[in-house]
Design a protein around this motif. Structure first.
Motif, short mmCIF file in Angstrom:
data_model
loop_
_atom_site.label_atom_id
_atom_site.label_comp_id
_atom_site.label_asym_id
_atom_site.label_seq_id
_atom_site.Cartn_x
_atom_site.Cartn_y
_atom_site.Cartn_z
N PHE A 110 11.21 -52.86 -24.16
CA PHE A 110 10.52 -53.61 -25.21
C PHE A 110 10.39 -52.73 -26.45
O PHE A 110 10.05 -51.55 -26.35
N THR A 111 10.63 -53.30 -27.62
CA THR A 111 10.38 -52.60 -28.88
C THR A 111 9.67 -53.57 -29.81
O THR A 111 9.77 -54.79 -29.66
N GLY A 112 8.94 -53.02 -30.79
CA GLY A 112 8.22 -53.88 -31.71
C GLY A 112 7.03 -53.22 -32.34
O GLY A 112 7.06 -52.00 -32.60
N PRO A 113 5.94 -53.96 -32.57
CA PRO A 113 4.76 -53.44 -33.27
C PRO A 113 4.06 -52.31 -32.51
O PRO A 113 4.48 -51.92 -31.41
N GLN A 114 2.96 -51.84 -33.07
CA GLN A 114 2.27 -50.67 -32.54
C GLN A 114 1.80 -50.88 -31.10
O GLN A 114 1.84 -49.94 -30.30
N PHE A 115 1.37 -52.08 -30.74
CA PHE A 115 0.90 -52.29 -29.37
C PHE A 115 2.04 -52.12 -28.37
O PHE A 115 1.81 -51.68 -27.24
N ILE A 116 3.27 -52.43 -28.78
CA ILE A 116 4.43 -52.19 -27.91
C ILE A 116 4.68 -50.69 -27.80
O ILE A 116 4.93 -50.16 -26.70
N LYS A 117 4.61 -49.99 -28.92
CA LYS A 117 4.81 -48.54 -28.90
C LYS A 117 3.76 -47.85 -28.03
O LYS A 117 4.07 -46.93 -27.28
N ASP A 118 2.52 -48.32 -28.13
CA ASP A 118 1.46 -47.74 -27.31
C ASP A 118 1.72 -47.97 -25.83
O ASP A 118 1.53 -47.08 -25.00
N ASN A 119 2.15 -49.18 -25.50
CA ASN A 119 2.43 -49.49 -24.10
C ASN A 119 3.57 -48.63 -23.56
O ASN A 119 3.51 -48.13 -22.44
N ASN A 120 4.60 -48.45 -24.38
CA ASN A 120 5.73 -47.61 -23.96
C ASN A 120 5.30 -46.16 -23.77
O ASN A 120 5.74 -45.48 -22.83
N GLU A 121 4.42 -45.69 -24.66
CA GLU A 121 3.92 -44.32 -24.54
C GLU A 121 3.11 -44.14 -23.26
O GLU A 121 3.26 -43.16 -22.53
N TYR A 122 2.24 -45.11 -22.98
CA TYR A 122 1.41 -45.06 -21.77
C TYR A 122 2.28 -45.08 -20.52
O TYR A 122 2.08 -44.29 -19.58
N THR A 123 3.26 -45.99 -20.49
CA THR A 123 4.15 -46.10 -19.32
C THR A 123 4.94 -44.81 -19.11
O THR A 123 5.10 -44.34 -17.97
#
Length: 369
Positions: A110-123
Protein backbone atom coordinates in the motif's frame (compact mmCIF):
# COMPACT_ATOMS: atom_id res chain seq x y z
CA UNK A 1 -28.81 34.50 -18.00
CA UNK A 2 -30.06 30.96 -18.59
CA UNK A 3 -26.60 29.93 -19.82
CA UNK A 4 -25.04 31.39 -16.67
CA UNK A 5 -27.47 29.50 -14.43
CA UNK A 6 -26.90 26.27 -16.35
CA UNK A 7 -23.12 26.71 -16.12
CA UNK A 8 -23.34 27.40 -12.39
CA UNK A 9 -25.54 24.34 -11.88
CA UNK A 10 -23.04 22.18 -13.79
CA UNK A 11 -20.17 23.50 -11.67
CA UNK A 12 -22.07 22.86 -8.43
CA UNK A 13 -23.06 19.39 -9.60
CA UNK A 14 -19.45 18.55 -10.47
CA UNK A 15 -18.22 19.94 -7.14
CA UNK A 16 -20.83 17.91 -5.25
CA UNK A 17 -19.85 14.74 -7.08
CA UNK A 18 -16.19 15.34 -6.31
CA UNK A 19 -16.99 16.04 -2.65
CA UNK A 20 -18.86 12.76 -2.46
CA UNK A 21 -15.82 10.80 -3.62
CA UNK A 22 -12.76 12.01 -1.76
CA UNK A 23 -11.08 8.61 -1.58
CA UNK A 24 -9.77 6.51 -4.45
CA UNK A 25 -8.17 3.07 -4.05
CA UNK A 26 -6.40 1.89 -7.18
CA UNK A 27 -5.19 -1.72 -7.17
CA UNK A 28 -2.78 -3.26 -9.68
CA UNK A 29 -2.40 -7.00 -9.14
CA UNK A 30 -0.72 -9.27 -11.67
CA UNK A 31 -2.87 -11.98 -13.24
CA UNK A 32 -6.05 -10.76 -11.58
CA UNK A 33 -8.81 -11.61 -14.09
CA UNK A 34 -11.49 -9.19 -15.18
CA UNK A 35 -15.05 -9.58 -13.96
CA UNK A 36 -14.32 -10.62 -10.37
CA UNK A 37 -16.36 -8.88 -7.69
CA UNK A 38 -14.44 -6.95 -5.04
CA UNK A 39 -16.33 -6.37 -1.80
CA UNK A 40 -15.35 -3.77 0.77
CA UNK A 41 -16.87 -2.77 4.08
CA UNK A 42 -16.01 -0.70 7.12
CA UNK A 43 -15.62 -2.26 10.55
CA UNK A 44 -17.36 0.68 12.20
CA UNK A 45 -20.85 0.85 13.64
CA UNK A 46 -22.14 2.51 10.46
CA UNK A 47 -21.26 -0.66 8.49
CA UNK A 48 -20.48 1.11 5.20
CA UNK A 49 -20.11 -1.33 2.31
CA UNK A 50 -20.11 -1.58 -1.48
CA UNK A 51 -18.66 -3.62 -4.34
CA UNK A 52 -16.93 -3.11 -7.70
CA UNK A 53 -15.79 -5.41 -10.48
CA UNK A 54 -12.21 -5.96 -11.51
CA UNK A 55 -10.70 -5.10 -14.84
CA UNK A 56 -7.83 -7.24 -16.09
CA UNK A 57 -5.04 -6.80 -13.55
CA UNK A 58 -6.77 -4.55 -11.05
CA UNK A 59 -9.73 -2.61 -9.71
CA UNK A 60 -10.65 0.89 -8.55
CA UNK A 61 -12.77 1.84 -5.55
CA UNK A 62 -14.12 5.36 -5.26
CA UNK A 63 -15.85 6.36 -2.04
CA UNK A 64 -16.24 9.17 0.46
CA UNK A 65 -14.68 9.14 3.93
CA UNK A 66 -15.75 12.22 5.85
CA UNK A 67 -13.76 13.79 8.64
CA UNK A 68 -13.92 11.54 11.68
CA UNK A 69 -15.04 8.47 9.68
CA UNK A 70 -11.63 6.89 9.04
CA UNK A 71 -11.70 3.26 10.12
CA UNK A 72 -10.59 -0.27 9.44
CA UNK A 73 -11.85 -1.68 6.16
CA UNK A 74 -11.97 -5.20 4.83
CA UNK A 75 -11.42 -5.55 1.07
CA UNK A 76 -12.14 -9.01 -0.32
CA UNK A 77 -11.77 -10.37 -3.83
CA UNK A 78 -14.55 -12.86 -4.52
CA UNK A 79 -16.96 -14.38 -2.03
CA UNK A 80 -14.68 -17.15 -0.78
CA UNK A 81 -12.32 -16.73 2.16
CA UNK A 82 -9.34 -18.35 0.46
CA UNK A 83 -5.64 -17.61 0.91
CA UNK A 84 -4.80 -13.92 0.41
CA UNK A 85 -8.34 -13.10 -0.78
CA UNK A 86 -8.75 -10.43 1.93
CA UNK A 87 -6.83 -7.47 3.25
CA UNK A 88 -7.64 -5.59 6.45
CA UNK A 89 -6.45 -1.99 6.47
CA UNK A 90 -6.99 1.38 8.14
CA UNK A 91 -8.28 3.84 5.53
CA UNK A 92 -8.87 7.58 5.48
CA UNK A 93 -9.47 10.04 2.65
CA UNK A 94 -6.90 10.39 -0.13
CA UNK A 95 -5.48 8.55 -3.12
CA UNK A 96 -4.28 5.06 -2.19
CA UNK A 97 -2.55 2.50 -4.39
CA UNK A 98 -2.21 -1.24 -3.92
CA UNK A 99 0.38 -3.12 -5.96
CA UNK A 100 1.16 -6.82 -5.88
CA UNK A 101 2.39 -9.75 -7.90
CA UNK A 102 -0.44 -11.96 -6.64
CA UNK A 103 -2.01 -14.26 -6.08
CA UNK A 104 -4.66 -11.94 -4.71
CA UNK A 105 -3.30 -9.69 -1.93
CA UNK A 106 -0.19 -11.76 -1.20
CA UNK A 107 2.67 -9.38 -0.32
CA UNK A 108 0.66 -6.45 -1.70
CA UNK A 109 2.14 -3.01 -0.95
CA UNK A 110 0.00 0.00 0.00
CA UNK A 111 1.20 3.53 -0.77
CA UNK A 112 -0.48 6.88 -0.25
CA UNK A 113 -1.08 9.54 2.43
CA UNK A 114 0.64 9.82 5.80
CA UNK A 115 -1.60 7.25 7.52
CA UNK A 116 -0.46 4.67 4.94
CA UNK A 117 3.18 5.61 5.51
CA UNK A 118 2.69 5.29 9.26
CA UNK A 119 1.10 1.88 8.88
CA UNK A 120 3.95 0.69 6.66
CA UNK A 121 6.49 1.98 9.18
CA UNK A 122 4.73 0.21 12.06
CA UNK A 123 4.46 -3.07 10.12
CA UNK A 124 8.14 -2.92 9.12
CA UNK A 125 9.10 -2.35 12.76
CA UNK A 126 7.31 -5.52 13.82
CA UNK A 127 8.79 -7.56 10.97
CA UNK A 128 12.31 -6.48 11.90
CA UNK A 129 11.90 -7.13 15.63
CA UNK A 130 14.23 -9.98 16.73
CA UNK A 131 11.76 -11.06 19.41
CA UNK A 132 9.04 -11.68 16.80
CA UNK A 133 11.12 -13.72 14.38
CA UNK A 134 9.11 -16.72 13.18
CA UNK A 135 5.79 -15.30 14.38
CA UNK A 136 3.97 -15.86 11.07
CA UNK A 137 5.03 -19.51 10.88
CA UNK A 138 4.11 -20.05 14.52
CA UNK A 139 0.58 -18.78 14.04
CA UNK A 140 0.14 -20.76 10.82
CA UNK A 141 1.06 -23.86 12.79
CA UNK A 142 -1.36 -22.88 15.57
CA UNK A 143 -4.20 -22.37 13.07
CA UNK A 144 -3.49 -25.78 11.56
CA UNK A 145 -3.60 -27.43 15.00
CA UNK A 146 -6.82 -25.58 15.84
CA UNK A 147 -8.42 -26.83 12.62
CA UNK A 148 -7.29 -30.36 13.48
CA UNK A 149 -8.63 -29.94 17.06
CA UNK A 150 -5.21 -30.84 18.43
CA UNK A 151 -5.54 -29.40 21.94
CA UNK A 152 -2.26 -30.88 23.16
CA UNK A 153 -0.36 -29.41 20.24
CA UNK A 154 -1.92 -25.98 20.81
CA UNK A 155 -1.08 -26.14 24.52
CA UNK A 156 2.56 -26.83 23.66
CA UNK A 157 2.68 -23.70 21.47
CA UNK A 158 0.92 -21.44 23.96
CA UNK A 159 4.00 -20.34 26.00
CA UNK A 160 5.79 -19.10 22.88
CA UNK A 161 2.64 -17.47 21.50
CA UNK A 162 2.12 -15.72 24.85
CA UNK A 163 5.70 -14.44 24.80
CA UNK A 164 5.22 -13.09 21.28
CA UNK A 165 1.91 -11.43 22.18
CA UNK A 166 3.63 -9.65 25.05
CA UNK A 167 6.55 -8.61 22.82
CA UNK A 168 4.12 -7.31 20.19
CA UNK A 169 2.21 -5.40 22.86
CA UNK A 170 5.37 -3.77 24.26
CA UNK A 171 6.64 -2.75 20.82
CA UNK A 172 3.22 -1.35 19.88
CA UNK A 173 3.00 0.70 23.08
CA UNK A 174 6.44 2.16 22.37
CA UNK A 175 5.43 3.05 18.81
CA UNK A 176 2.22 4.70 19.98
CA UNK A 177 3.98 6.89 22.52
CA UNK A 178 6.42 7.95 19.79
CA UNK A 179 3.58 8.74 17.34
CA UNK A 180 0.85 10.49 19.38
CA UNK A 181 -0.37 12.46 16.33
CA UNK A 182 -0.66 9.55 13.91
CA UNK A 183 -4.08 8.75 12.49
CA UNK A 184 -3.50 5.03 13.03
CA UNK A 185 -2.45 5.25 16.70
CA UNK A 186 -5.93 4.90 18.21
CA UNK A 187 -6.69 2.01 15.86
CA UNK A 188 -3.51 0.15 16.88
CA UNK A 189 -4.24 0.81 20.55
CA UNK A 190 -7.74 -0.62 20.17
CA UNK A 191 -6.25 -3.88 18.86
CA UNK A 192 -4.22 -4.56 22.04
CA UNK A 193 -6.84 -6.97 23.39
CA UNK A 194 -4.77 -8.16 26.35
CA UNK A 195 -3.96 -4.64 27.57
CA UNK A 196 -6.05 -3.57 30.59
CA UNK A 197 -8.50 -0.82 29.72
CA UNK A 198 -7.08 1.54 32.36
CA UNK A 199 -3.66 1.31 30.69
CA UNK A 200 -5.29 1.86 27.29
CA UNK A 201 -6.89 4.98 28.74
CA UNK A 202 -3.51 6.26 29.96
CA UNK A 203 -2.03 5.92 26.46
CA UNK A 204 -5.20 7.19 24.79
CA UNK A 205 -5.06 10.40 26.83
CA UNK A 206 -1.60 11.11 25.41
CA UNK A 207 -2.81 11.05 21.80
CA UNK A 208 -3.44 14.33 20.01
CA UNK A 209 -7.01 15.49 19.21
CA UNK A 210 -6.32 14.84 15.50
CA UNK A 211 -5.37 11.23 16.26
CA UNK A 212 -8.77 10.73 17.91
CA UNK A 213 -10.87 11.84 14.91
CA UNK A 214 -11.71 8.37 13.63
CA UNK A 215 -13.94 5.39 14.27
CA UNK A 216 -11.55 3.31 16.41
CA UNK A 217 -10.87 6.29 18.70
CA UNK A 218 -14.59 6.93 19.16
CA UNK A 219 -15.22 3.27 20.01
CA UNK A 220 -12.28 3.20 22.42
CA UNK A 221 -13.52 6.37 24.14
CA UNK A 222 -16.94 4.71 24.43
CA UNK A 223 -15.38 1.57 25.94
CA UNK A 224 -13.52 3.68 28.51
CA UNK A 225 -16.73 5.49 29.48
CA UNK A 226 -18.75 2.28 29.76
CA UNK A 227 -16.01 0.56 31.74
CA UNK A 228 -16.24 3.28 34.37
CA UNK A 229 -19.96 2.52 34.65
CA UNK A 230 -19.72 -1.27 34.52
CA UNK A 231 -16.39 -2.09 36.13
CA UNK A 232 -16.03 -4.63 38.92
CA UNK A 233 -17.60 -3.10 42.02
CA UNK A 234 -20.15 -1.09 40.02
CA UNK A 235 -23.89 -1.68 40.17
CA UNK A 236 -25.05 -3.52 37.06
CA UNK A 237 -27.03 -1.45 34.55
CA UNK A 238 -30.58 -2.74 34.29
CA UNK A 239 -31.99 -3.89 30.95
CA UNK A 240 -35.07 -5.56 29.51
CA UNK A 241 -35.28 -7.88 26.50
CA UNK A 242 -37.72 -10.51 25.31
CA UNK A 243 -37.25 -14.18 26.09
CA UNK A 244 -37.73 -17.05 23.64
CA UNK A 245 -41.53 -16.69 23.94
CA UNK A 246 -41.48 -12.95 23.33
CA UNK A 247 -42.08 -12.03 26.99
CA UNK A 248 -40.00 -9.16 28.47
CA UNK A 249 -37.40 -10.10 31.08
CA UNK A 250 -35.51 -7.55 33.18
CA UNK A 251 -32.22 -7.99 34.98
CA UNK A 252 -33.73 -6.41 38.10
CA UNK A 253 -36.05 -9.42 38.37
CA UNK A 254 -33.01 -11.47 39.40
CA UNK A 255 -32.13 -9.26 42.36
CA UNK A 256 -31.46 -11.42 45.44
CA UNK A 257 -29.51 -14.06 43.49
CA UNK A 258 -26.04 -14.46 42.09
CA UNK A 259 -26.59 -14.23 38.34
CA UNK A 260 -24.21 -14.80 35.45
CA UNK A 261 -25.15 -12.56 32.52
CA UNK A 262 -23.74 -14.60 29.66
CA UNK A 263 -23.28 -13.09 26.18
CA UNK A 264 -23.15 -15.71 23.40
CA UNK A 265 -24.65 -16.71 20.02
CA UNK A 266 -25.53 -19.95 18.25
CA UNK A 267 -23.08 -19.08 15.43
CA UNK A 268 -20.17 -18.50 17.85
CA UNK A 269 -18.00 -21.65 18.00
CA UNK A 270 -15.99 -20.58 21.09
CA UNK A 271 -19.32 -19.89 22.83
CA UNK A 272 -20.62 -23.35 22.02
CA UNK A 273 -17.36 -24.84 23.28
CA UNK A 274 -17.69 -22.86 26.52
CA UNK A 275 -21.35 -23.81 27.10
CA UNK A 276 -20.57 -27.14 28.85
CA UNK A 277 -18.64 -25.23 31.51
CA UNK A 278 -21.59 -22.91 32.11
CA UNK A 279 -23.96 -25.90 32.23
CA UNK A 280 -21.73 -27.63 34.80
CA UNK A 281 -21.62 -24.50 36.98
CA UNK A 282 -25.39 -24.05 36.70
CA UNK A 283 -26.10 -27.66 37.64
CA UNK A 284 -23.73 -27.52 40.61
CA UNK A 285 -24.81 -24.19 42.09
CA UNK A 286 -28.39 -23.65 40.91
CA UNK A 287 -29.68 -24.86 44.28
CA UNK A 288 -27.39 -22.39 46.09
CA UNK A 289 -28.95 -19.10 44.95
CA UNK A 290 -27.20 -18.98 41.55
CA UNK A 291 -28.64 -18.76 38.06
CA UNK A 292 -27.74 -17.73 34.50
CA UNK A 293 -29.30 -15.12 32.22
CA UNK A 294 -28.09 -15.58 28.64
CA UNK A 295 -28.13 -12.73 26.12
CA UNK A 296 -27.85 -13.95 22.53
CA UNK A 297 -26.26 -11.97 19.71
CA UNK A 298 -28.01 -14.07 17.09
CA UNK A 299 -28.98 -12.47 13.79
CA UNK A 300 -32.39 -11.14 12.70
CA UNK A 301 -33.14 -14.34 10.76
CA UNK A 302 -31.53 -16.60 13.36
CA UNK A 303 -34.28 -17.30 15.89
CA UNK A 304 -34.60 -20.98 14.91
CA UNK A 305 -30.83 -21.48 15.15
CA UNK A 306 -30.85 -19.74 18.53
CA UNK A 307 -33.61 -22.01 19.87
CA UNK A 308 -31.96 -25.13 18.44
CA UNK A 309 -28.63 -24.26 20.07
CA UNK A 310 -30.34 -23.77 23.45
CA UNK A 311 -31.86 -27.23 23.13
CA UNK A 312 -28.76 -28.94 21.74
CA UNK A 313 -26.45 -27.53 24.43
CA UNK A 314 -28.86 -28.14 27.31
CA UNK A 315 -29.05 -24.52 28.44
CA UNK A 316 -31.95 -24.81 30.89
CA UNK A 317 -32.11 -21.23 32.15
CA UNK A 318 -33.56 -17.90 31.00
CA UNK A 319 -32.60 -16.63 27.54
CA UNK A 320 -33.22 -13.22 25.97
CA UNK A 321 -32.34 -11.53 22.68
CA UNK A 322 -33.48 -8.79 20.32
CA UNK A 323 -31.91 -10.75 17.41
CA UNK A 324 -29.90 -7.76 16.22
CA UNK A 325 -26.49 -9.45 15.95
CA UNK A 326 -23.69 -7.09 17.15
CA UNK A 327 -26.25 -4.30 17.51
CA UNK A 328 -27.90 -6.14 20.39
CA UNK A 329 -28.99 -3.35 22.75
CA UNK A 330 -27.64 -5.04 25.91
CA UNK A 331 -24.32 -5.85 24.25
CA UNK A 332 -23.94 -2.22 23.21
CA UNK A 333 -24.99 -1.04 26.68
CA UNK A 334 -22.18 -3.13 28.22
CA UNK A 335 -19.76 -2.54 25.32
CA UNK A 336 -19.49 -6.26 24.48
CA UNK A 337 -17.20 -6.51 21.43
CA UNK A 338 -16.29 -10.20 21.57
CA UNK A 339 -18.07 -13.33 22.74
CA UNK A 340 -18.24 -15.43 24.83
CA UNK A 341 -18.28 -12.76 27.51
CA UNK A 342 -19.99 -12.58 30.89
CA UNK A 343 -20.62 -10.66 34.10
CA UNK A 344 -21.13 -12.18 37.54
CA UNK A 345 -23.55 -10.11 39.62
CA UNK A 346 -24.15 -10.54 43.36
CA UNK A 347 -27.59 -10.49 45.07
CA UNK A 348 -27.36 -6.71 45.63
CA UNK A 349 -26.89 -6.11 41.89
CA UNK A 350 -23.16 -5.40 42.07
CA UNK A 351 -20.74 -6.69 39.41
CA UNK A 352 -18.18 -8.85 41.21
CA UNK A 353 -16.37 -10.53 38.28
CA UNK A 354 -16.06 -10.46 34.49
CA UNK A 355 -15.20 -12.93 31.75
CA UNK A 356 -15.00 -16.09 33.82
CA UNK A 357 -14.25 -18.98 31.47
CA UNK A 358 -13.23 -22.60 31.83
CA UNK A 359 -12.85 -23.59 35.48
CA UNK A 360 -12.58 -19.91 36.52
CA UNK A 361 -16.38 -19.67 36.84
CA UNK A 362 -16.63 -22.74 39.10
CA UNK A 363 -13.76 -21.45 41.28
CA UNK A 364 -15.37 -18.04 41.70
CA UNK A 365 -18.74 -19.53 42.54
CA UNK A 366 -17.13 -21.87 45.09
CA UNK A 367 -15.53 -18.79 46.65
CA UNK A 368 -18.72 -16.71 47.00
CA UNK A 369 -21.37 -19.38 47.58
Amino acid sequence: MKKTIALLAAILTTAAAQAQQNTTITATIKNLPAGEWVYWRSQGDDDRRDSVQTTAGGFTIKTNINRGEADFYVIRIGKSYGDYSMTFYYLDKGNITIKGDGPMFKDAVFTGPQFIKDNNEYTAMLKQAPGLKGQEDLYKQANKLYTEKDSAGLAALEPEMKRMREENENLTKQWLLQHPQSGISASLLSQLNDLPLDEKERIFNKLSPAAKENGPAKRLAHSIRVNKLTGIGSMALDFTQNDTLGKPVSLKNFRGKYVLVDFWASWCHPCREENPNVVAAFNKYNSKNFTVLSVSLDQPNGKEKWLNAIHQDGLTWTHVSDLKFWNNAVAKQYDIRSIPSNLLIDPSGKIIAKDLHGDELEKKLAEVL
